[in-house]
Write a protein that holds these residues in place. Structure first.
Motif, PDB file in Angstrom:
ATOM      1  N   MET A   1       0.927  -1.206   0.222  1.00 13.46           N
ATOM      2  CA  MET A   1      -0.060   0.100  -0.092  1.00 13.46           C
ATOM      3  C   MET A   1       0.854   1.290   0.126  1.00 13.46           C
ATOM      4  N   ASP A   2       0.476   2.310  -0.860  1.00 11.44           N
ATOM      5  CA  ASP A   2       1.152   3.347  -0.873  1.00 11.44           C
ATOM      6  C   ASP A   2       1.077   4.181   0.578  1.00 11.44           C
ATOM      7  N   PRO A   3       2.309   4.589   1.044  1.00  8.77           N
ATOM      8  CA  PRO A   3       2.410   5.207   2.607  1.00  8.77           C
ATOM      9  C   PRO A   3       1.770   6.599   2.259  1.00  8.77           C
ATOM     10  N   ILE A   4       1.757   7.255   1.222  1.00 11.75           N
ATOM     11  CA  ILE A   4       0.928   8.727   0.960  1.00 11.75           C
ATOM     12  C   ILE A   4      -0.481   8.518   1.078  1.00 11.75           C
ATOM     13  N   ILE A   5      -1.177   7.446   0.465  1.00 12.19           N
ATOM     14  CA  ILE A   5      -2.487   7.260   0.513  1.00 12.19           C
ATOM     15  C   ILE A   5      -2.836   6.936   1.965  1.00 12.19           C
ATOM     16  N   GLU A   6      -2.147   5.980   2.615  1.00 14.53           N
ATOM     17  CA  GLU A   6      -2.250   5.847   3.841  1.00 14.53           C
ATOM     18  C   GLU A   6      -2.449   7.122   4.594  1.00 14.53           C
ATOM     19  N   VAL A   7      -1.541   7.986   4.511  1.00 16.83           N
ATOM     20  CA  VAL A   7      -1.429   9.375   5.572  1.00 16.83           C
ATOM     21  C   VAL A   7      -2.467  10.142   5.149  1.00 16.83           C
ATOM     22  N   VAL A   8      -2.833  10.270   3.799  1.00 19.58           N
ATOM     23  CA  VAL A   8      -4.125  11.108   3.239  1.00 19.58           C
ATOM     24  C   VAL A   8      -5.403  10.314   3.897  1.00 19.58           C
ATOM     25  N   ALA A   9      -5.655   9.106   3.761  1.00 16.59           N
ATOM     26  CA  ALA A   9      -6.909   8.659   4.472  1.00 16.59           C
ATOM     27  C   ALA A   9      -6.778   8.829   5.980  1.00 16.59           C
ATOM     28  N   LEU A  10      -5.523   8.801   6.697  1.00 17.36           N
ATOM     29  CA  LEU A  10      -5.969   8.864   7.872  1.00 17.36           C
ATOM     30  C   LEU A  10      -6.185  10.233   8.279  1.00 17.36           C
ATOM     31  N   CYS A  11      -5.681  11.146   7.598  1.00 16.24           N
ATOM     32  CA  CYS A  11      -5.843  12.707   7.805  1.00 16.24           C
ATOM     33  C   CYS A  11      -7.458  12.840   7.399  1.00 16.24           C
ATOM     34  N   LEU A  12      -8.034  12.276   6.414  1.00 20.64           N
ATOM     35  CA  LEU A  12      -9.440  12.508   5.979  1.00 20.64           C
ATOM     36  C   LEU A  12     -10.375  11.945   7.223  1.00 20.64           C
ATOM     37  N   GLY A  13      -9.911  10.571   7.585  1.00 16.15           N
ATOM     38  CA  GLY A  13     -10.648   9.993   8.704  1.00 16.15           C
ATOM     39  C   GLY A  13     -10.729  10.900  10.003  1.00 16.15           C
ATOM     40  N   PHE A  14      -9.503  11.144  10.325  1.00 16.36           N
ATOM     41  CA  PHE A  14      -9.333  11.887  11.472  1.00 16.36           C
ATOM     42  C   PHE A  14     -10.105  13.239  11.588  1.00 16.36           C
ATOM     43  N   LEU A  15      -9.953  14.168  10.455  1.00 20.56           N
ATOM     44  CA  LEU A  15     -10.637  15.214  10.250  1.00 20.56           C
ATOM     45  C   LEU A  15     -12.054  15.155  10.340  1.00 20.56           C
ATOM     46  N   GLY A  16     -12.686  14.214   9.804  1.00 17.12           N
ATOM     47  CA  GLY A  16     -14.003  13.704   9.931  1.00 17.12           C
ATOM     48  C   GLY A  16     -14.621  13.190  11.139  1.00 17.12           C
ATOM     49  N   TRP A  17     -13.538  12.486  12.107  1.00 16.27           N
ATOM     50  CA  TRP A  17     -13.645  12.224  13.595  1.00 16.27           C
ATOM     51  C   TRP A  17     -14.095  13.441  13.998  1.00 16.27           C
ATOM     52  N   ILE A  18     -13.008  14.394  14.181  1.00 12.99           N
ATOM     53  CA  ILE A  18     -13.056  15.611  14.817  1.00 12.99           C
ATOM     54  C   ILE A  18     -14.280  16.748  14.535  1.00 12.99           C
ATOM     55  N   MET A  19     -14.869  16.310  13.344  1.00 13.30           N
ATOM     56  CA  MET A  19     -15.905  17.266  13.001  1.00 13.30           C
ATOM     57  C   MET A  19     -17.269  16.639  13.628  1.00 13.30           C
ATOM     58  N   VAL A  20     -17.172  15.513  13.763  1.00 13.24           N
ATOM     59  CA  VAL A  20     -18.318  14.559  14.411  1.00 13.24           C
ATOM     60  C   VAL A  20     -18.400  15.376  15.721  1.00 13.24           C
ATOM     61  N   GLY A  21     -17.430  15.367  16.534  1.00 12.37           N
ATOM     62  CA  GLY A  21     -17.218  15.865  17.889  1.00 12.37           C
ATOM     63  C   GLY A  21     -17.588  17.113  17.867  1.00 12.37           C
ATOM     64  N   VAL A  22     -17.492  18.239  16.784  1.00 13.70           N
ATOM     65  CA  VAL A  22     -17.772  19.445  16.687  1.00 13.70           C
ATOM     66  C   VAL A  22     -19.419  19.615  16.385  1.00 13.70           C
ATOM     67  N   ALA A  23     -19.832  18.787  15.721  1.00 11.78           N
ATOM     68  CA  ALA A  23     -21.296  18.768  15.173  1.00 11.78           C
ATOM     69  C   ALA A  23     -22.279  18.340  16.536  1.00 11.78           C
ATOM     70  N   ILE A  24     -21.813  17.496  17.282  1.00 10.13           N
ATOM     71  CA  ILE A  24     -22.724  16.981  18.272  1.00 10.13           C
ATOM     72  C   ILE A  24     -23.238  18.189  19.033  1.00 10.13           C
ATOM     73  N   PRO A  25     -22.070  18.907  19.855  1.00  7.93           N
ATOM     74  CA  PRO A  25     -22.568  19.794  20.784  1.00  7.93           C
ATOM     75  C   PRO A  25     -23.089  20.887  20.236  1.00  7.93           C
ATOM     76  N   ASN A  26     -22.880  21.295  18.727  1.00 12.73           N
ATOM     77  CA  ASN A  26     -23.336  22.465  18.326  1.00 12.73           C
ATOM     78  C   ASN A  26     -24.770  22.631  18.637  1.00 12.73           C
ATOM     79  N   ARG A  27     -25.055  24.025  18.973  1.00 12.47           N
ATOM     80  CA  ARG A  27     -26.591  24.287  19.168  1.00 12.47           C
ATOM     81  C   ARG A  27     -27.409  24.563  17.812  1.00 12.47           C
ATOM     82  N   TYR A  28     -26.902  24.903  16.823  1.00 16.80           N
ATOM     83  CA  TYR A  28     -27.663  25.186  15.742  1.00 16.80           C
ATOM     84  C   TYR A  28     -27.898  24.259  14.716  1.00 16.80           C
TER      85      TYR A  28
END
Length: 221
Positions: A1-28
């Motif tokens: 597996m290409d290490p670049i694809i691994e890093v990109v996939a990890l960054c996308l998944g981690f950013l999506g995980w962080i945004m879930v944590g931001v969306a849940i307590p959002n009041r709007y």
């Protein structure tokens, strides 16, 4: 597996995980404006946990939903799906970190690392699907009430919390798809070595003996 694809996939998944944590307590999650005079103008907004109101002077007041069983079914389901998305994202981040080629957690077994990374991609996909289902279901109820001319209560519009959730779902699905499609889940190609049989060894030995004996007889002719 290409290490670049691994890093990109990890960054996308981690950013999506962080945004879930931001969306849940959002009041709007849904917003409504009550326009009147300067004194009576107010903004109403809700999410999965509470309902709030803000007047023209900037004073806001929030009221938590009193009972889980008294809530609408789609709110209960949205809560469960968003919590499941956070849990799946946590397992996805951990599995991807362990399964990366630069990680030493799984040793040098490339097959095991590929399977662990693929499992992390599956968790990211589950996170994205749970988030998209929850957000889309909540938004569908908002639009259904908004366009219903016979609805007597207060009508709301889609708030910024839902857009954050949609973006989180897209990022998580993209990261999971990259891992699932790119990791090597198959077995390594085995190097074939020639294993001589007992008959082959006996034939070779006999040939060498015959050759030596022939050479010995002819040498003295």
């Amino acid at each position: 597996m290409d290490p670049i694809i691994e890093v990109v996939a990890l960054c996308l998944g981690f950013l999506g995980w962080i945004m879930v944590g931001v969306a849940i307590p959002n009041r709007y999650w849904k917003v409504s404006s009550l326009d009147g005079t300067v004194i009576t103008t107010a903004t109403l907004y809700e999410n999965l946990w509470m309902s709030c109101a803000t007047d023209s002077t900037g004073v806001h007041n929030c009221r938590e939903f009193p009972s889980l069983l008294a809530l609408s079914g789609y709110i209960q389901a949205s809560r469960a799906l968003m919590i499941a998305a956070v849990v799946c994202g946590t397992f996805g981040v951990l599995a991807t970190l362990i399964g990366m080629q630069c990680s030493k957690a799984a040793g040098d077994n490339e097959i095991l690392k590929g399977r662990i990374a693929g499992t992390g991609g599956a968790f990211f996909l589950l996170q994205g699907f749970c988030t998209m289902i929850s957000i889309s279901w909540y938004a569908a109820n908002i639009t259904q009430v908004f366009f219903d001319p016979l609805y007597p209560g207060q009508k709301y519009e889609i708030g910024e919390g839902l857009y954050i959730g949609w973006a989180s779902g897209v990022l998580s699905i993209c990261g999971g798809a990259c891992l699932m499609c790119s990791c090597k889940l198959g077995t390594k190609e085995k190097t074939s070595y020639y294993q001589p049989t007992r008959e082959t060894i006996y034939s070779a030995s006999a040939s060498r003996r015959d050759g030596q004996s022939t050479y010995g007889r002819n040498a003295y002719v």
